[in-house]
Design an enzyme around this catalytic site. Structure first.
Site, PDB file in Angstrom:
ATOM      1  N   CYS A  66     -12.967  -8.527  -2.933  1.00 21.97           N
ATOM      2  CA  CYS A  66     -14.187  -7.755  -2.674  1.00 21.97           C
ATOM      3  C   CYS A  66     -14.084  -6.366  -3.298  1.00 21.97           C
ATOM      4  O   CYS A  66     -15.054  -5.849  -3.866  1.00 21.97           O
ATOM      5  CB  CYS A  66     -14.451  -7.645  -1.179  1.00 21.97           C
ATOM      6  N   ASP A  67     -12.913  -5.766  -3.192  1.00 24.31           N
ATOM      7  CA  ASP A  67     -12.659  -4.461  -3.797  1.00 24.31           C
ATOM      8  C   ASP A  67     -12.842  -4.530  -5.314  1.00 24.31           C
ATOM      9  O   ASP A  67     -13.535  -3.689  -5.907  1.00 24.31           O
ATOM     10  CB  ASP A  67     -11.236  -4.016  -3.433  1.00 24.31           C
TER      11      ASP A  67
END
Length: 162
Positions: free
Chosen positions: A59-60
């Site tokens: 997600c980062d």
């Protein structure tokens, strides 16, 4: 619909959005913890990056990639996740990212879009391309939650519609 995380099967609650569907214009939270309507952020052609939890590796990576792309594109790119606004604000500050990032902490978008992962109660990793009538022109629901979306495909679809 089923997706996976490695060998684990993950079920999506309801029928997920498809190309041609209308984007559900639900209430979300901005970084200031104010209730906002998703439709207010659709400004012509818009890319929506959806991640389950900003505090995870993939997600980062996805959010940083779209934040960088937003600086060079002629259309808005925004992110939605289940994180609370404080987590989102902290992540944006730590990564020196200034972007539109909305919280679906209450799960309104997850339920309305059919993108809620039953086993996790979070949004499935998805990328949407929405036009100025809120119609979905492109959608990718990533089949393995450990994988990133196909950036080239979403950008190509967007560039064809600009």
């Amino acid at each position: 619909m089923q997706i996976k995380r490695g060998d684990q099967i993950i079920h999506l609650a309801g029928q997920p959005l498809q190309k041609g569907d209308q984007l559900p214009l639900v209430d979300l939270l901005n970084r200031d913890q104010e209730i906002v309507q998703l439709g207010d952020f659709i400004q012509g052609l818009t890319v929506i990056s959806i991640v389950p939890d900003i505090n995870t590796k993939t997600c980062d990576i996805q959010t940083n990639r779209f934040a960088a792309l937003a600086k060079e594109r002629k259309y808005p790119i925004l992110t939605i996740s289940n994180n609370d606004p404080a987590d989102i604000t902290n992540w944006c500050q730590a990564n020196n990212v200034d972007m539109t990032y909305l919280s679906d902490q209450e799960g309104h978008f997850a339920k309305a879009s059919g993108l809620e992962m039953v086993e996790y109660g979070k949004l499935a990793r998805t990328v949407l391309l929405v036009d100025d009538t809120n119609q979905i022109q492109y959608i990718e629901i990533v089949t393995d939650m450990r994988d990133e979306p196909n950036y080239d495909a979403i950008l190509s679809a967007a560039d064809q519609l600009v």
